[in-house]
Design a protein around this motif. Structure first.
Motif, PDB file in Angstrom:
ATOM      1  N   GLU A 129      11.274  -6.944  35.930  1.00  0.00           N
ATOM      2  CA  GLU A 129      12.003  -6.879  37.194  1.00  0.00           C
ATOM      3  C   GLU A 129      13.096  -5.820  37.149  1.00  0.00           C
ATOM      4  OE1 GLU A 129      11.142  -8.563  39.990  1.00  0.00           O
ATOM      5  OE2 GLU A 129       9.413  -9.029  38.726  1.00  0.00           O
ATOM      6  N   ASN A 130      13.529  -5.469  35.950  1.00  0.00           N
ATOM      7  CA  ASN A 130      14.625  -4.511  35.802  1.00  0.00           C
ATOM      8  C   ASN A 130      14.155  -3.075  35.623  1.00  0.00           C
ATOM      9  OD1 ASN A 130      16.427  -6.641  35.941  1.00  0.00           O
ATOM     10  ND2 ASN A 130      16.688  -6.797  33.716  1.00  0.00           N
ATOM     11  N   VAL A 131      13.052  -2.884  34.899  1.00  0.00           N
ATOM     12  CA  VAL A 131      12.608  -1.533  34.559  1.00  0.00           C
ATOM     13  C   VAL A 131      11.145  -1.350  34.945  1.00  0.00           C
ATOM     14  CG1 VAL A 131      12.407   0.214  32.755  1.00  0.00           C
ATOM     15  CG2 VAL A 131      14.228  -1.499  32.618  1.00  0.00           C
ATOM     16  N   LYS A 132      10.916  -0.486  35.901  1.00  0.00           N
ATOM     17  CA  LYS A 132       9.574  -0.167  36.367  1.00  0.00           C
ATOM     18  C   LYS A 132       9.089   1.134  35.728  1.00  0.00           C
ATOM     19  CE  LYS A 132       9.689  -3.665  39.260  1.00  0.00           C
ATOM     20  NZ  LYS A 132       8.848  -4.865  39.050  1.00  0.00           N
ATOM     21  N   VAL A 133       7.830   1.462  35.976  1.00  0.00           N
ATOM     22  CA  VAL A 133       7.201   2.645  35.391  1.00  0.00           C
ATOM     23  C   VAL A 133       6.979   3.709  36.456  1.00  0.00           C
ATOM     24  CG1 VAL A 133       5.226   3.541  34.102  1.00  0.00           C
ATOM     25  CG2 VAL A 133       5.955   1.159  33.764  1.00  0.00           C
ATOM     26  N   GLU A 134       7.484   4.908  36.200  1.00  0.00           N
ATOM     27  CA  GLU A 134       6.995   6.075  36.929  1.00  0.00           C
ATOM     28  C   GLU A 134       6.127   6.837  35.932  1.00  0.00           C
ATOM     29  OE1 GLU A 134       8.686   8.833  40.118  1.00  0.00           O
ATOM     30  OE2 GLU A 134       9.283   9.808  38.230  1.00  0.00           O
ATOM     31  N   VAL A 150      -3.516   3.521  30.951  1.00  0.00           N
ATOM     32  CA  VAL A 150      -2.093   3.179  31.022  1.00  0.00           C
ATOM     33  C   VAL A 150      -1.798   2.429  32.321  1.00  0.00           C
ATOM     34  CG1 VAL A 150       0.264   4.067  30.964  1.00  0.00           C
ATOM     35  CG2 VAL A 150      -1.520   5.205  29.625  1.00  0.00           C
ATOM     36  N   ILE A 151      -2.386   2.889  33.416  1.00  0.00           N
ATOM     37  CA  ILE A 151      -2.209   2.207  34.699  1.00  0.00           C
ATOM     38  C   ILE A 151      -2.708   0.774  34.609  1.00  0.00           C
ATOM     39  CG2 ILE A 151      -2.976   2.130  37.108  1.00  0.00           C
ATOM     40  CD1 ILE A 151      -3.040   5.215  37.015  1.00  0.00           C
ATOM     41  N   ASP A 152      -3.852   0.583  33.987  1.00  0.00           N
ATOM     42  CA  ASP A 152      -4.410  -0.760  33.866  1.00  0.00           C
ATOM     43  C   ASP A 152      -3.519  -1.653  33.014  1.00  0.00           C
ATOM     44  OD1 ASP A 152      -6.733  -2.593  34.339  1.00  0.00           O
ATOM     45  OD2 ASP A 152      -6.822  -2.539  32.153  1.00  0.00           O
ATOM     46  N   ALA A 153      -2.966  -1.103  31.937  1.00  0.00           N
ATOM     47  CA  ALA A 153      -2.138  -1.895  31.026  1.00  0.00           C
ATOM     48  C   ALA A 153      -0.798  -2.270  31.641  1.00  0.00           C
ATOM     49  CB  ALA A 153      -1.920  -1.125  29.730  1.00  0.00           C
ATOM     50  N   TYR A 154      -0.265  -1.418  32.506  1.00  0.00           N
ATOM     51  CA  TYR A 154       1.070  -1.641  33.063  1.00  0.00           C
ATOM     52  C   TYR A 154       1.046  -1.755  34.584  1.00  0.00           C
ATOM     53  CZ  TYR A 154       2.877  -0.636  28.426  1.00  0.00           C
ATOM     54  OH  TYR A 154       3.146  -0.685  27.079  1.00  0.00           O
ATOM     55  N   LYS A 155      -0.084  -2.205  35.121  1.00  0.00           N
ATOM     56  CA  LYS A 155      -0.250  -2.174  36.580  1.00  0.00           C
ATOM     57  C   LYS A 155       0.773  -3.017  37.324  1.00  0.00           C
ATOM     58  CE  LYS A 155      -4.171  -5.433  36.242  1.00  0.00           C
ATOM     59  NZ  LYS A 155      -4.492  -5.228  34.829  1.00  0.00           N
ATOM     60  N   SER A 160       5.312   4.406  40.890  1.00  0.00           N
ATOM     61  CA  SER A 160       4.923   5.730  41.375  1.00  0.00           C
ATOM     62  C   SER A 160       4.188   6.484  40.269  1.00  0.00           C
ATOM     63  CB  SER A 160       6.136   6.545  41.854  1.00  0.00           C
ATOM     64  OG  SER A 160       6.995   6.861  40.785  1.00  0.00           O
ATOM     65  N   LEU A 161       3.374   7.452  40.693  1.00  0.00           N
ATOM     66  CA  LEU A 161       2.636   8.310  39.775  1.00  0.00           C
ATOM     67  C   LEU A 161       3.030   9.760  40.024  1.00  0.00           C
ATOM     68  CD1 LEU A 161      -1.037   6.923  40.035  1.00  0.00           C
ATOM     69  CD2 LEU A 161       0.698   6.331  38.326  1.00  0.00           C
ATOM     70  N   HIS A 162       3.285  10.487  38.948  1.00  0.00           N
ATOM     71  CA  HIS A 162       3.423  11.933  39.056  1.00  0.00           C
ATOM     72  C   HIS A 162       2.037  12.529  38.926  1.00  0.00           C
ATOM     73  CE1 HIS A 162       7.850  13.272  38.397  1.00  0.00           C
ATOM     74  NE2 HIS A 162       7.734  12.360  39.346  1.00  0.00           N
ATOM     75  N   ILE A 163       1.642  13.283  39.922  1.00  0.00           N
ATOM     76  CA  ILE A 163       0.311  13.873  39.991  1.00  0.00           C
ATOM     77  C   ILE A 163       0.426  15.384  39.851  1.00  0.00           C
ATOM     78  CG2 ILE A 163      -1.736  14.215  41.426  1.00  0.00           C
ATOM     79  CD1 ILE A 163      -1.465  11.355  40.541  1.00  0.00           C
ATOM     80  N   LYS A 195      -5.386  -1.009  42.001  1.00  0.00           N
ATOM     81  CA  LYS A 195      -5.047  -1.854  40.854  1.00  0.00           C
ATOM     82  C   LYS A 195      -3.559  -2.030  40.651  1.00  0.00           C
ATOM     83  CE  LYS A 195      -9.115  -1.334  37.913  1.00  0.00           C
ATOM     84  NZ  LYS A 195      -9.594  -1.010  36.534  1.00  0.00           N
ATOM     85  N   ALA A 196      -2.797  -1.002  40.969  1.00  0.00           N
ATOM     86  CA  ALA A 196      -1.385  -1.007  40.600  1.00  0.00           C
ATOM     87  C   ALA A 196      -0.436  -1.148  41.779  1.00  0.00           C
ATOM     88  CB  ALA A 196      -1.058   0.274  39.827  1.00  0.00           C
ATOM     89  N   GLY A 197      -0.911  -0.958  42.990  1.00  0.00           N
ATOM     90  CA  GLY A 197      -0.021  -1.060  44.140  1.00  0.00           C
ATOM     91  C   GLY A 197       1.066   0.004  44.154  1.00  0.00           C
ATOM     92  N   VAL A 198       0.704   1.217  43.723  1.00  0.00           N
ATOM     93  CA  VAL A 198       1.671   2.304  43.628  1.00  0.00           C
ATOM     94  C   VAL A 198       2.249   2.639  44.998  1.00  0.00           C
ATOM     95  CG1 VAL A 198       1.876   4.783  43.135  1.00  0.00           C
ATOM     96  CG2 VAL A 198       0.644   3.283  41.550  1.00  0.00           C
ATOM     97  N   ASN A 199       3.563   2.846  45.024  1.00  0.00           N
ATOM     98  CA  ASN A 199       4.240   3.161  46.284  1.00  0.00           C
ATOM     99  C   ASN A 199       4.225   4.652  46.603  1.00  0.00           C
ATOM    100  OD1 ASN A 199       5.023   0.432  46.644  1.00  0.00           O
ATOM    101  ND2 ASN A 199       6.809   0.736  45.334  1.00  0.00           N
ATOM    102  N   TRP A 200       4.352   5.492  45.563  1.00  0.00           N
ATOM    103  CA  TRP A 200       4.476   6.925  45.793  1.00  0.00           C
ATOM    104  C   TRP A 200       3.590   7.701  44.828  1.00  0.00           C
ATOM    105  CZ3 TRP A 200       6.620   8.324  50.121  1.00  0.00           C
ATOM    106  CH2 TRP A 200       7.681   7.596  50.654  1.00  0.00           C
ATOM    107  N   TYR A 201       2.946   8.728  45.353  1.00  0.00           N
ATOM    108  CA  TYR A 201       2.212   9.711  44.559  1.00  0.00           C
ATOM    109  C   TYR A 201       2.996  11.012  44.671  1.00  0.00           C
ATOM    110  CZ  TYR A 201      -1.632   6.373  44.614  1.00  0.00           C
ATOM    111  OH  TYR A 201      -2.404   5.246  44.465  1.00  0.00           O
ATOM    112  N   VAL A 202       3.596  11.418  43.576  1.00  0.00           N
ATOM    113  CA  VAL A 202       4.531  12.533  43.606  1.00  0.00           C
ATOM    114  C   VAL A 202       3.866  13.785  43.048  1.00  0.00           C
ATOM    115  CG1 VAL A 202       6.793  13.358  42.864  1.00  0.00           C
ATOM    116  CG2 VAL A 202       6.437  10.905  43.308  1.00  0.00           C
TER     117      VAL A 202
END
Length: 232
Positions: A129-134, A150-155, A160-163, A195-202
């Motif tokens: 709840e405190n630290v998310k993954v970008e 990595v996405i599957d392990a930490y979904k 957000s994903l850096h693309i 799978k991950a419900g990513v909010n932003w694709y950067v």
């Protein structure tokens, strides 16, 4: 950027721009904030509240630590200290109404000598709840990892994903416009959302063969093309 087709901007420095002025420029361009990369020292002590207040003013709710200082990634023990510090920063951000995330490069995926990686320590030793993954998909790939795994392990933690695409020139890996490299951008798009419900694709690019603004146009056009193809 808005006229190119971008919907938001993620910051990596404000260059002494007053928050009110930046918000005005964003509004005029039709852009919202998709996060701010804030140096580690701006997130500790008395600096944190000033950093949060700036981001409140520009309408940004996602605070990202882009890299750890050297002393927090020198060995396994250093990463455990980093996790403790990041968890405390994340708690304070969450209680203030923000989401806090950590952004990787390649070094977090290096083996520290006993099978442990800094990336795993950071996200296993902090409260989700405190630290998310970008997740920077380029740097994960650069370090020899499959970003889809990595996405599957930490979904549950990825916000957000850096693309950015990757090519190899003269034996060296480098970033390049989307569609010109080896990353499976379409699957990253689908997996991140489904799978991950990513909010932003950067979209990000660090090396350029010409005008960076031309590359920015190509990148957003190609990503939108990828998205359209996955939906057809």
């Amino acid at each position: 950027m808005g006229e190119m087709g971008y919907e938001a901007v993620q910051f990596a420095g404000f260059f002494d721009t007053p928050a009110e002025k930046l918000k005005q420029v964003m509004d005029e361009a039709g852009l919202v904030a998709a996060g701010s990369h804030m140096p580690f020292d701006s997130l500790v002590g008395d600096q944190l509240e000033a950093s949060l207040e700036y981001n409140r003013t520009i309408g940004n709710e996602l605070i990202i630590c882009p890299i750890l200082p050297d002393e927090y990634r020198s060995d396994e023990a250093a990463y455990y200290r980093a996790a403790e510090e990041l968890d405390e920063i994340g708690r304070k951000c969450r209680e203030a109404g923000f989401t806090f995330a950590y952004h990787n490069h390649n070094m977090e995926f290096f083996d520290l000598g006993n099978g442990k990686r800094g990336f795993d320590i950071i996200f296993e030793e902090t409260n989700q709840e405190n630290v998310k993954v970008e997740l920077d998909c380029y740097w994960a790939t650069h370090a020899g990892n499959d970003p889809l795994q990595v996405i599957d392990a930490y979904k549950g933690q990825i916000v957000s994903l850096h693309i950015k695409d990757m090519t190899v020139e003269n034996g060296e890996k480098r970033s390049i416009e989307i569609g010109k490299g080896s990353l499976d951008i379409a699957t990253l798009w689908q997996t991140g959302g489904e799978k991950a419900g990513v909010n932003w694709y950067v979209i990000e690019q660090e090396k350029f063969d010409g005008d960076p603004l031309d590359s920015a146009r190509v990148n957003v056009s190609k990503l939108k093309e990828v998205i359209a193809n996955t939906r057809s």
